[in-house]
Design a protein around this motif. Structure first.
Motif, PDB file in Angstrom:
ATOM      1  N   GLU A  31     -26.141 -33.270 -10.672  1.00  0.00           N
ATOM      2  CA  GLU A  31     -24.706 -33.265 -10.974  1.00  0.00           C
ATOM      3  C   GLU A  31     -23.903 -32.691  -9.816  1.00  0.00           C
ATOM      4  OE1 GLU A  31     -24.450 -31.065 -14.573  1.00  0.00           O
ATOM      5  OE2 GLU A  31     -25.139 -32.723 -15.855  1.00  0.00           O
ATOM      6  N   LEU A  32     -24.422 -31.675  -9.171  1.00  0.00           N
ATOM      7  CA  LEU A  32     -23.717 -31.097  -8.034  1.00  0.00           C
ATOM      8  C   LEU A  32     -23.650 -32.079  -6.868  1.00  0.00           C
ATOM      9  CD1 LEU A  32     -25.212 -27.488  -8.101  1.00  0.00           C
ATOM     10  CD2 LEU A  32     -22.790 -28.066  -8.331  1.00  0.00           C
ATOM     11  N   ARG A  33     -24.688 -32.853  -6.709  1.00  0.00           N
ATOM     12  CA  ARG A  33     -24.713 -33.834  -5.617  1.00  0.00           C
ATOM     13  C   ARG A  33     -23.778 -35.002  -5.896  1.00  0.00           C
ATOM     14  NH1 ARG A  33     -29.650 -34.617  -5.857  1.00  0.00           N
ATOM     15  NH2 ARG A  33     -29.666 -36.535  -7.092  1.00  0.00           N
ATOM     16  N   GLU A  34     -23.716 -35.450  -7.152  1.00  0.00           N
ATOM     17  CA  GLU A  34     -22.947 -36.648  -7.478  1.00  0.00           C
ATOM     18  C   GLU A  34     -21.477 -36.367  -7.754  1.00  0.00           C
ATOM     19  OE1 GLU A  34     -24.929 -38.494 -10.747  1.00  0.00           O
ATOM     20  OE2 GLU A  34     -26.690 -39.088  -9.559  1.00  0.00           O
ATOM     21  N   ASP A  35     -21.141 -35.216  -8.292  1.00  0.00           N
ATOM     22  CA  ASP A  35     -19.737 -34.933  -8.636  1.00  0.00           C
ATOM     23  C   ASP A  35     -19.441 -33.445  -8.439  1.00  0.00           C
ATOM     24  OD1 ASP A  35     -17.174 -35.060  -9.525  1.00  0.00           O
ATOM     25  OD2 ASP A  35     -17.639 -36.010 -11.460  1.00  0.00           O
ATOM     26  N   PRO A  36     -19.372 -32.982  -7.208  1.00  0.00           N
ATOM     27  CA  PRO A  36     -19.166 -31.554  -6.949  1.00  0.00           C
ATOM     28  C   PRO A  36     -17.834 -31.023  -7.466  1.00  0.00           C
ATOM     29  CG  PRO A  36     -18.973 -32.830  -4.919  1.00  0.00           C
ATOM     30  CD  PRO A  36     -19.498 -33.756  -5.959  1.00  0.00           C
ATOM     31  N   GLU A  37     -16.784 -31.845  -7.462  1.00  0.00           N
ATOM     32  CA  GLU A  37     -15.488 -31.379  -7.924  1.00  0.00           C
ATOM     33  C   GLU A  37     -15.502 -31.086  -9.424  1.00  0.00           C
ATOM     34  OE1 GLU A  37     -12.718 -30.458  -6.414  1.00  0.00           O
ATOM     35  OE2 GLU A  37     -13.845 -30.698  -4.548  1.00  0.00           O
ATOM     36  N   ALA A  38     -16.135 -31.967 -10.177  1.00  0.00           N
ATOM     37  CA  ALA A  38     -16.230 -31.740 -11.622  1.00  0.00           C
ATOM     38  C   ALA A  38     -17.058 -30.491 -11.913  1.00  0.00           C
ATOM     39  CB  ALA A  38     -16.856 -32.961 -12.304  1.00  0.00           C
ATOM     40  N   GLU A  39     -18.090 -30.248 -11.125  1.00  0.00           N
ATOM     41  CA  GLU A  39     -18.907 -29.064 -11.319  1.00  0.00           C
ATOM     42  C   GLU A  39     -18.150 -27.792 -10.949  1.00  0.00           C
ATOM     43  OE1 GLU A  39     -22.249 -28.926 -12.647  1.00  0.00           O
ATOM     44  OE2 GLU A  39     -21.313 -30.799 -13.279  1.00  0.00           O
ATOM     45  N   LEU A  40     -17.315 -27.887  -9.925  1.00  0.00           N
ATOM     46  CA  LEU A  40     -16.482 -26.743  -9.561  1.00  0.00           C
ATOM     47  C   LEU A  40     -15.495 -26.418 -10.681  1.00  0.00           C
ATOM     48  CD1 LEU A  40     -15.552 -24.637  -7.484  1.00  0.00           C
ATOM     49  CD2 LEU A  40     -14.028 -26.393  -6.521  1.00  0.00           C
TER      50      LEU A  40
END
Length: 237
Positions: free
Chosen positions: A93-102
């Protein structure tokens, strides 16, 4: 301000892990005492042969300790596999969508009492330092550097059960035949009272109830197995 809660949380997690290990060791020793005591007292109800008591006690000790170790290994291995799978999913998830994880990390920190702006700043700093570790600890409650070790858990359970089982085994085979039963019963009840008191201390609970539970359970187990052994012995089985 944000560094202080993070330190407290890490310390509390480490303390909780240590308490869980101690509690598991106490319970493993308690199981060793009760199961082996019930076994040898039951055999003592049927025969006063030291060889029979030693054989039964050793068999119970080895079977119980191996069973405890195998069960703990399987249980902790399952937990470790789940932790690894959760970390792998978080890494993806961090690799594919870092902004959403932030944004997710910001929301989690905000839910812990930080203002939105402070939570955003803390989330950005934690992400810049080590995003996976930040999400593992805050979101999943996992320390990537301290995953559960099934071999350690199995070894601890084996040793705890063995240590507990040795007491009734030695108490039943070393004294003379005329005194071995009462020596075993009294030593087992004393050991159970100690483990009950210690388990209560670990859980910050009143010790009296824990001591009564452990001693009553052990006394009941020995009474039942002794009665069964006596009936079988009287029947010539």
């Amino acid at each position: 301000m944000t560094d202080e809660p993070a330190h407290d949380e890490g310390h509390g997690g480490g303390l909780g892990t240590r308490l869980n290990w101690l509690r598991a060791a106490v319970l493993g020793a308690n199981d060793g005492v009760v199961s082996t005591a019930g076994l040898v007292v039951g055999v003592a109800g049927a025969t006063d042969s030291r060889a029979a008591l030693l054989t039964a006690g050793l068999a119970g000790l080895l079977a119980g300790s191996m069973s405890m170790a195998a069960g703990e290994y399987v249980s902790v291995s399952t937990q470790r596999d789940a932790e690894k799978a959760a970390l792998a999913e978080e890494r993806r998830e961090l690799r594919e969508d870092p902004e959403a994880e932030l944004a997710e990390l910001t929301g989690l920190l905000s839910a812990r009492g930080l203002s939105r702006d402070v939570a955003r700043e803390a989330a950005e700093q934690l992400t810049a330092r080590d995003a996976l570790r930040a999400h593992a600890r805050v979101e999943l409650g996992i320390d990537p550097d301290a995953l559960t070790n099934p071999w350690h858990a199995a070894g601890a359970s084996f040793l705890a059960f063995t240590a507990g089982a040795l007491l009734p085994l030695l108490a039943i085979v070393l004294p003379p035949a005329s005194a071995r039963l009462w020596i075993t019963v009294l030593s087992v009840l004393a050991a159970l009272a100690l483990t009950g008191w210690w388990s209560a201390r670990l859980g910050a609970a009143p010790p009296r109830r824990a001591v009564l539970r452990t001693t009553a359970g052990g006394a009941l187990a020995m009474a039942v197995t002794y009665a069964a052994g006596s009936l079988l012995g009287a029947a010539g089985v």
